[in-house]
Design an enzyme around this catalytic site. Structure first.
Site, mmCIF file in Angstrom:
data_model
loop_
_atom_site.group_PDB
_atom_site.id
_atom_site.type_symbol
_atom_site.label_atom_id
_atom_site.label_comp_id
_atom_site.label_asym_id
_atom_site.label_seq_id
_atom_site.Cartn_x
_atom_site.Cartn_y
_atom_site.Cartn_z
ATOM 1 N N PHE A 144 -37.241 101.583 62.885
ATOM 2 C CA PHE A 144 -37.011 100.262 62.570
ATOM 3 C C PHE A 144 -38.611 99.026 63.068
ATOM 4 O O PHE A 144 -38.057 99.090 64.402
ATOM 5 C CB PHE A 144 -35.731 99.698 62.538
ATOM 6 C CG PHE A 144 -35.718 98.293 61.762
ATOM 7 C CD1 PHE A 144 -35.593 98.274 60.494
ATOM 8 C CD2 PHE A 144 -35.676 97.159 62.261
ATOM 9 C CE1 PHE A 144 -35.523 96.611 60.136
ATOM 10 C CE2 PHE A 144 -34.970 95.750 62.278
ATOM 11 C CZ PHE A 144 -34.934 95.587 61.074
ATOM 12 N N ASP A 190 -43.464 99.853 70.473
ATOM 13 C CA ASP A 190 -42.414 98.171 70.233
ATOM 14 C C ASP A 190 -41.094 98.409 71.555
ATOM 15 O O ASP A 190 -40.026 98.962 70.920
ATOM 16 C CB ASP A 190 -41.687 99.109 68.784
ATOM 17 C CG ASP A 190 -41.658 97.731 68.033
ATOM 18 O OD1 ASP A 190 -40.721 96.708 68.866
ATOM 19 O OD2 ASP A 190 -40.655 97.627 67.224
ATOM 20 N N LYS A 211 -38.012 89.250 70.466
ATOM 21 C CA LYS A 211 -35.986 89.036 70.314
ATOM 22 C C LYS A 211 -36.305 88.103 71.861
ATOM 23 O O LYS A 211 -36.136 86.880 72.063
ATOM 24 C CB LYS A 211 -35.690 90.307 70.697
ATOM 25 C CG LYS A 211 -35.498 90.999 69.200
ATOM 26 C CD LYS A 211 -34.655 91.757 68.992
ATOM 27 C CE LYS A 211 -34.551 92.140 67.368
ATOM 28 N NZ LYS A 211 -34.321 91.466 66.395
#
Length: 401
Positions: A140, A225, A254
């Site tokens: 994801f 990531d 984030k």
């Protein structure tokens, strides 16, 4: 208006691209949030790790407030006085030379894909339009059309084609699968050091180090990531640190925005980042003064090591308590203050367990059927963690009854 009225209006006038729990939050502090009726909840999701440093962290809010009164946006057409400190600080935190700032995590992943391809053509010598990138099953990385094109989740992928070519999907956790997928046109291997959306899947010990070695041997970029796993969540600054692995590109987001503004970035050395020139990539809001002020405050918090230490210590406590839950829990995975808990499907879906926890004052989120994720802010207390696990234990007892 009360929660029911606000939810009804929200569902009537917004796209149904999310299925939120039926709670309407109006204020928050630290690890706790309060709904419009005044009920308090322990936030054990932390904005999918966006709120690593807690709601309303004083250092982050002070930086944001001071910057709001001075300057919020120039675009990258001009320099501004917060940019240098942010890119220098983030480069130093990552042990790299250069930063390309963006806004969202998906933008940062797209940026990394572009950098890797351009590096492949200009440095490695791959023939034009032949570059491929090795990616993982159950990944994801965001929801843009390029990214969902190499997703293996039908819910993310179906109905959004045609997709961009140039990606090879292999089994997560298998270094040999990575090795076999690489050919002379491979420019990068892109992976999450821990797969968050898939259920907090931790790869086998030695996997990241093996992928690092394979990439080095084949002149391929290792792209990590760390959007969810990085910036303290797992007990180190980056999840790659657990195997003392340094990727060629860090993809961050984030928590870099401190739960205040969207901030993301790709960080790499000059021999990789140097392939990007003026006009070849950018963002009007990427690296804006407010984002840089907030990001710089986040970097300052991480420099002390306090939050990484809290994630290590409290994470060990959390996982020890989760291991004691017994019947009703099929598996527990994770690292630091991050856990995926597989619930016995006979007791209910992940959604049902999440709703039951919500009624008891604990907010979590389900994924992939029967899994719930726990990722509280790193400021959470030991007592609050113990209480949250007690609530989960009670929910499981009620489901077994």
């Amino acid at each position: 208006m009360n929660s029911e009225e606000l939810i009804r209006l929200s569902e009537s006038h917004s796209a149904h691209n999310y299925h939120p729990l039926p709670v309407v939050i109006s204020s928050a502090e630290g690890a706790w949030v309060t709904d419009v009726e005044g009920k308090r909840y322990l936030d054990c999701l932390a904005g999918y790790s966006s709120l690593n440093f807690g709601h309303g962290n004083p250092a982050i809010l002070t930086a944001a407030r001071e910057q709001l009164d001075r300057l919020t946006l120039t675009s990258r057409a001009f320099y501004h006085d917060r940019f240098a400190a942010f890119v220098t600080g983030l480069s130093e935190l990552c042990g790299k030379d250069m930063v390309l700032p963006m806004n969202t995590g998906a933008e940062a992943v797209e940026t990394a894909v572009k950098i890797a391809r351009k590096w492949g053509y200009e440095v490695k010598g791959v023939a034009p339009d032949q570059a491929n990138i090795v990616v993982m099953e159950d990944n994801f990385h965001g929801r843009t059309t390029t990214i969902v094109g190499f997703s293996t989740d039908p819910e993310s992928r179906d109905g959004f084609g045609p997709f961009s070519p140039g990606f090879r999907i292999v089994k997560y956790g298998s270094a040999e699968a990575v090795r076999e997928a690489i050919d002379e046109n491979t420019v990068a291997v892109l992976l999450e050091p821990i797969q968050g959306e898939a259920g907090v899947l931790v790869p086998p010990d030695g996997y990241l180090a093996a992928v690092r070695e394979i990439c080095t041997d084949n002149n391929v970029l290792f792209v990590a990531d760390e959007i969810q796993s990085g910036l303290g969540r797992t007990g180190d600054t980056f999840a790659c640190d657990h195997e003392r692995v340094v990727p060629d590109l860090y993809v961050l987001g984030k928590a870099l925005g401190g739960g205040v503004v969207p901030v993301s970035a790709v960080v790499a050395d000059a021999d990789v980042m140097g392939v990007i020139g003026p006009g070849q990539h950018g963002s009007t809001f990427g690296g804006n003064p407010l984002a840089c002020a907030v990001g710089d405050a986040v970097i300052g918090l991480l420099r002390t090591g306090e939050y990484q230490a809290r994630a290590r210590e409290l994470g060990a406590f959390l996982h020890a308590r989760l291991a004691e839950l017994g019947p009703g829990v099929a598996a527990v995975r994770g690292r630091g203050l991050w856990a995926g808990v597989d619930i016995d499907p006979s007791l209910g879906t992940g959604r049902q367990i999440s709703e039951a926890l919500m009624r008891r004052g604990v907010l979590v989120k389900d994924t992939h059927g029967s899994t719930i994720r726990l990722a509280p802010p790193l400021v959470v207390s030991r007592d609050d963690l113990a209480w949250a696990v007690d609530q989960l234990s009670a929910v499981l007892r009620e489901a077994r009854a």
